[in-house]
Write a protein that holds these residues in place. Structure first.
Motif, short mmCIF file in Angstrom:
data_model
loop_
_atom_site.label_atom_id
_atom_site.label_comp_id
_atom_site.label_asym_id
_atom_site.label_seq_id
_atom_site.Cartn_x
_atom_site.Cartn_y
_atom_site.Cartn_z
N GLY A 1 0.49 -1.34 0.19
CA GLY A 1 -0.04 -0.04 0.07
C GLY A 1 0.83 1.22 0.03
O GLY A 1 0.31 2.31 0.05
N PHE A 2 2.16 1.10 -0.02
CA PHE A 2 3.16 2.42 0.06
C PHE A 2 2.83 3.24 -1.12
O PHE A 2 2.88 4.40 -1.06
N ARG A 3 2.52 2.71 -2.31
CA ARG A 3 2.24 3.58 -3.51
C ARG A 3 1.35 4.70 -3.36
O ARG A 3 1.67 5.72 -3.99
N GLU A 4 0.15 4.40 -2.82
CA GLU A 4 -0.64 5.46 -2.25
C GLU A 4 0.04 6.69 -1.67
O GLU A 4 -0.34 7.86 -1.89
N ARG A 5 0.78 6.38 -0.62
CA ARG A 5 1.43 7.35 0.20
C ARG A 5 2.30 8.19 -0.71
O ARG A 5 2.35 9.38 -0.54
#
Length: 329
Positions: A196-200
């Motif tokens: 989920g790091f891509r959204e951050r």
């Protein structure tokens, strides 16, 4: 002398032991160094098991990089003197009271660095430099996402990217590591490197308006991290392949770099220097100058006596290290 000698290639480093061995003698073109500190690197661990591409003849002494004082000169060595403080790298042999290395593999220790710091920086910072400067050609103001940012190479990349003027997002796996990175180098953002790091990353770099993702992604992890990185890299970005700490070598469908216009760049710092000797020398001179000026600051997580080598190896295996572990012979 005391040395960490590998006699058999066995799991859990069972074939390695602290031993008394003969002090090595320098041959033509070589020098002997009184080792003050030797860094612990993952290849050191792998070589005790025979799991690394380099398999030295048995028995051998572990240790890739070191800092110390020249103790003896081999025939034909004219550029060094006994007593010179040096840093260097060798394929093995550093985890001992004395090691022998080619004279050309040494360089002067930057005065600002302690013995421990000097042992900790050559391999990590050279890799970071070849990746960010030669591979990515990072520019001031660009967004650089560094995965595995608490590891020796990752933390060096955070430090160097900041020194080069990039806006740095450091990704690490635990709150403790994230706090340590923020305290040590104050990157522009520190994030959880899990799924989920891509959204951050998209949020930090501007979302859908204008900039959309990181210009440079430094990836020593591979696996799922690489896969997700292709989803948060900016158009024209450079995805740097450093290694596969996750254990899985990823693949990319070529339509992804086609559509998003990004490059996948493999990084082998040592091989780069061998292929391009003049540029390799420039790379080494550049990081040494940055260290001498205090612009980069290698971080030592722990400094242990050579007798405590198992504890140092275990720290790396548990992935609890922020920066580097060094052993003092």
């Amino acid at each position: 002398m005391r040395a960490l000698q590998v006699r058999e290639l066995l799991p859990d480093h069972a074939g390695a032991a602290l031993s008394e061995v003969a002090v090595p003698q320098p041959g033509p073109g070589e020098v002997r160094v009184r080792v003050r500190a030797a860094a612990v690197n993952f290849p050191d661990l792998l070589m005790t098991r025979g799991d690394y591409q380099l398999k030295p003849p048995l028995p051998f002494v572990s240790g890739l990089e070191f800092a110390g004082e020249i103790d003896a000169l081999g025939e034909g060595v004219a550029d060094w003197r006994v007593g010179d403080a040096v840093v260097g790298g060798n394929r093995y042999g550093a985890m001992a009271e004395y090691c022998v290395a080619p004279a050309e593999a040494l360089r002067a220790k930057p005065d600002r660095l302690s013995w421990d710091e000097a042992a900790a920086y050559p391999v990590a910072y050279l890799t970071a430099y070849v990746a960010l400067v030669r591979g990515a050609r990072v520019e001031p103001g660009e967004w650089a996402l560094v995965h595995g940012a608490a590891g020796g190479v990752g933390l060096a990349a955070v430090d160097l990217a900041k020194a080069l003027g990039a806006r740095v997002i450091a990704a690490a796996s635990s709150a403790a590591k994230q706090d340590a990175i923020a305290r040590l180098y104050a990157p522009d953002a520190v994030i959880d490197g899990g799924p989920g790091f891509r959204e951050r990353v998209k949020q930090l770099t501007g979302g859908s308006a204008g900039q959309d993702g990181a210009d440079v992604i430094f990836d020593p992890v591979g696996g799922d991290v690489f896969d997700e990185s292709t989803r948060c890299i900016a158009f024209g970005g450079r995805l740097l392949v450093i290694g596969f700490a996750s254990g899985r070598i990823p693949e990319v469908s070529v339509n992804m770099p086609l559509i998003k216009g990004f490059s996948v760049v493999g990084v082998r710092a040592g091989e780069y220097g061998r292929r391009f000797p003049a540029r390799g020398a420039e790379n080494v001179a550049a990081i040494d100058a940055l260290a001498a000026a205090g612009t980069i600051r290698p971080h030592v997580h722990a400094a242990l006596d050579l007798a405590d080598w198992r504890a140092g190896f275990a720290m790396l295996e548990r992935r609890e290290v922020v920066g580097k572990v060094v052993l003092r012979p």
